[in-house]
Design a protein around this motif. Structure first.
Motif, PDB file in Angstrom:
ATOM      1  N   UNK A  51       0.786  -1.224   0.000  1.00 17.98           N
ATOM      2  CA  UNK A  51       0.000   0.000   0.000  1.00 17.98           C
ATOM      3  C   UNK A  51       0.822   1.281   0.000  1.00 17.98           C
ATOM      4  N   UNK A  52       2.095   1.208   0.378  1.00 14.77           N
ATOM      5  CA  UNK A  52       2.917   2.416   0.451  1.00 14.77           C
ATOM      6  C   UNK A  52       4.375   2.030   0.644  1.00 14.77           C
ATOM      7  N   UNK A  53       5.259   3.000   0.453  1.00 18.68           N
ATOM      8  CA  UNK A  53       6.661   2.777   0.765  1.00 18.68           C
ATOM      9  C   UNK A  53       6.878   2.548   2.241  1.00 18.68           C
ATOM     10  N   UNK A  54       6.089   3.223   3.067  1.00 20.98           N
ATOM     11  CA  UNK A  54       6.181   3.018   4.519  1.00 20.98           C
ATOM     12  C   UNK A  54       5.878   1.566   4.875  1.00 20.98           C
ATOM     13  N   UNK A  97      19.551   4.296   3.592  1.00 21.73           N
ATOM     14  CA  UNK A  97      18.604   5.042   2.765  1.00 21.73           C
ATOM     15  C   UNK A  97      19.329   5.560   1.534  1.00 21.73           C
ATOM     16  N   UNK A  98      18.793   5.263   0.358  1.00 25.56           N
ATOM     17  CA  UNK A  98      19.355   5.805  -0.887  1.00 25.56           C
ATOM     18  C   UNK A  98      18.753   7.196  -1.096  1.00 25.56           C
ATOM     19  N   UNK A  99      19.265   8.164  -0.364  1.00 23.41           N
ATOM     20  CA  UNK A  99      18.604   9.456  -0.289  1.00 23.41           C
ATOM     21  C   UNK A  99      18.752  10.263  -1.568  1.00 23.41           C
ATOM     22  N   UNK A 100      17.660  10.907  -1.958  1.00 21.33           N
ATOM     23  CA  UNK A 100      17.587  11.840  -3.082  1.00 21.33           C
ATOM     24  C   UNK A 100      17.799  11.174  -4.440  1.00 21.33           C
ATOM     25  N   UNK A 101      17.947   9.823  -4.486  1.00 21.58           N
ATOM     26  CA  UNK A 101      18.114   9.136  -5.762  1.00 21.58           C
ATOM     27  C   UNK A 101      19.487   8.573  -6.009  1.00 21.58           C
ATOM     28  N   UNK A 121      10.259   0.385  -2.162  1.00 21.26           N
ATOM     29  CA  UNK A 121       9.966   1.483  -3.074  1.00 21.26           C
ATOM     30  C   UNK A 121       8.636   2.138  -2.719  1.00 21.26           C
ATOM     31  N   UNK A 122       8.581   3.436  -2.964  1.00 19.71           N
ATOM     32  CA  UNK A 122       7.359   4.210  -2.789  1.00 19.71           C
ATOM     33  C   UNK A 122       6.893   4.720  -4.143  1.00 19.71           C
ATOM     34  N   UNK A 123       5.568   4.711  -4.333  1.00 21.47           N
ATOM     35  CA  UNK A 123       4.976   5.278  -5.541  1.00 21.47           C
ATOM     36  C   UNK A 123       4.126   6.503  -5.216  1.00 21.47           C
ATOM     37  N   UNK A 162      16.214   1.125   1.821  1.00 17.29           N
ATOM     38  CA  UNK A 162      15.170   2.121   1.677  1.00 17.29           C
ATOM     39  C   UNK A 162      15.441   2.829   0.355  1.00 17.29           C
ATOM     40  N   UNK A 163      14.827   2.294  -0.699  1.00 18.98           N
ATOM     41  CA  UNK A 163      15.001   2.822  -2.053  1.00 18.98           C
ATOM     42  C   UNK A 163      13.785   3.629  -2.490  1.00 18.98           C
ATOM     43  N   UNK A 164      13.060   4.175  -1.521  1.00 12.59           N
ATOM     44  CA  UNK A 164      11.811   4.872  -1.835  1.00 12.59           C
ATOM     45  C   UNK A 164      12.023   6.094  -2.720  1.00 12.59           C
ATOM     46  N   UNK A 165      13.239   6.660  -2.708  1.00 14.31           N
ATOM     47  CA  UNK A 165      13.555   7.796  -3.578  1.00 14.31           C
ATOM     48  C   UNK A 165      14.479   7.390  -4.725  1.00 14.31           C
ATOM     49  N   UNK A 166      14.664   6.108  -4.942  1.00 17.89           N
ATOM     50  CA  UNK A 166      15.779   5.702  -5.806  1.00 17.89           C
ATOM     51  C   UNK A 166      15.428   4.667  -6.865  1.00 17.89           C
ATOM     52  N   UNK A 167      14.188   4.630  -7.328  1.00 20.24           N
ATOM     53  CA  UNK A 167      13.877   3.674  -8.382  1.00 20.24           C
ATOM     54  C   UNK A 167      14.667   4.028  -9.645  1.00 20.24           C
ATOM     55  N   UNK A 168      15.372   3.040 -10.176  1.00 21.04           N
ATOM     56  CA  UNK A 168      16.209   3.250 -11.358  1.00 21.04           C
ATOM     57  C   UNK A 168      17.644   3.613 -11.043  1.00 21.04           C
ATOM     58  N   UNK A 169      17.920   3.971  -9.802  1.00 20.07           N
ATOM     59  CA  UNK A 169      19.302   4.240  -9.402  1.00 20.07           C
ATOM     60  C   UNK A 169      20.087   2.932  -9.422  1.00 20.07           C
ATOM     61  N   UNK A 170      21.405   3.050  -9.546  1.00 18.88           N
ATOM     62  CA  UNK A 170      22.243   1.849  -9.605  1.00 18.88           C
ATOM     63  C   UNK A 170      23.594   2.111  -8.968  1.00 18.88           C
TER      64      UNK A 170
END
Length: 372
Positions: free
Chosen positions: A58-61, A131-135, A180-182, A157-165
């Protein structure tokens, strides 16, 4: 000129017909919770991240919470994370009766300082959440090296980092689970809340799938005390469509980051502005473009007056939040996080920005410091 921090209308406009058609199909089908549309998006997310399994929630949280639950974290356990993050990172730990143990961040990437990690580990440490902060990915090679030696699972915690590598491996498969968060403001944002957990571990995937539906695999039979955290089909179809454009949008953000750097240098602002640092092993997707500045609050007020949207991520670290007084941390406990909270400012970075808009942002900042 009016430049919002994020313009979701500009992103939606070219996709409008495609998305509304997909939503109409869901309305005709009347299947709204989980189901084949969610499965299709989960499979697409697994392919995108390189994970064997992807489990919608339901959420990134909730992705963070479910990951901790699946790993058996509970009352009296300790989980290491950073104090400079969104509340959900620490909140998920606390909701299970576990104790957040904070480790300060690196001053350049804003991510967990792996050199400080080992000294925070105790016999009660049950998990580590970088946390993968800011991407941009945290230093996962060092973090995993320490965690493996101690047999402690790592939750991204990749909630800000979809596609980061990192080293050409995408976020989401660099730990035991990736979360991940959407939320609509994310690089891949839905039309409401939504989340996803990725993993290469079949047992974890099975447990996560069970825990998200009240701990049940068979209706009305409950193996564990889970929660209600399901991704709905409307969000899944919107996200599945948007996923096709995600890399294109990320490249737009990366292009804008390069242009910002050129403009800031040309304007002679580097005495006042510290630009985002990217570790050589990282592919940064810029969920936020976050600079450090002098006289941050005055600059932010001036930018608002001139029509430029900004945000402060984050104005108060977790260890200084009122709800965490009982942990016993004081001002000065994590000086790098505290300094970041006083200096950071996030600027518009979305792919649809024009060169004129980027130039206006930088020129407005230059005007502020010239008049100071």
């Amino acid at each position: 000129m009016n430049i919002p921090l994020l313009d979701l209308k500009a992103q939606f406009k070219p996709l409008r017909a495609e998305i509304l058609s997909a939503i109409e199909s869901i309305c005709d089908e009347q299947g709204f919770v989980l189901g084949p549309r969610v499965v299709a998006f989960e499979e697409a997310m697994a392919r995108y991240t390189g994970a064997r399994y992807a489990i919608g929630c339901a959420s990134g949280s909730d992705a963070l919470l479910l990951s901790l639950m699946a790993l058996g974290v509970g009352h009296g356990d300790e989980v290491i994370t950073v104090p400079f993050t969104f509340f959900a990172t620490a909140g998920a730990i606390s909701r299970l009766g576990a104790k957040p143990v904070f480790v300060d961040i690196q001053p350049d990437t804003f991510n967990l300082d792996s050199a400080r990690l080992e000294q925070a580990i105790t016999p009660r440490t049950k998990a580590i959440i970088p946390v993968h902060l800011f991407g941009q990915c945290a230093d996962m090679a060092a973090i995993n090296g320490i965690a493996k030696g101690k047999k402690i699972p790592v939750i991204e915690d990749a909630c800000q980092a979809i596609g980061a590598a990192q080293n050409d491996v995408r976020a989401g498969v660099l730990g035991a689970t990736g979360c991940f968060s959407f939320f609509p403001s994310k690089n891949l944002g839905g039309f409401g809340d939504g989340g996803m957990i990725t993993t290469n571990d079949q047992a974890l995937a099975d447990s996560l799938s069970m825990l998200r539906v009240h701990g049940s695999r068979v209706r009305y039979l409950h193996e564990a005390i889970g929660i209600n955290s399901r991704l709905d089909a409307l969000q899944a179809v919107v996200l599945h469509i948007k996923l096709k454009y995600l890399d294109q949008w990320a490249e737009g953000r990366r292009r804008n980051a390069v242009r910002y750097e050129q403009l800031f240098k040309q304007a002679g602002l580097l005495d006042h502005v510290t630009l985002p640092a990217v570790h050589p092993s990282n592919f940064h997707v810029y969920n936020q473009y976050t600079i450090r500045v002098s006289r941050r609050d005055d600059l932010r007020a001036y930018l608002k007056e001139k029509g430029v949207g900004t945000e402060i991520y984050y104005p108060l670290p977790m260890h200084l939040q009122n709800c965490y007084k009982s942990l016993g941390y004081q001002k000065g406990s994590f000086p790098v996080s505290e300094q970041a909270a006083e200096q950071v400012l996030s600027l518009p970075i979305y792919a649809e920005l024009s060169d004129d808009q980027l130039g206006y942002v930088v020129e407005t900042i230059a005007q502020f410091y010239r008049r100071s």
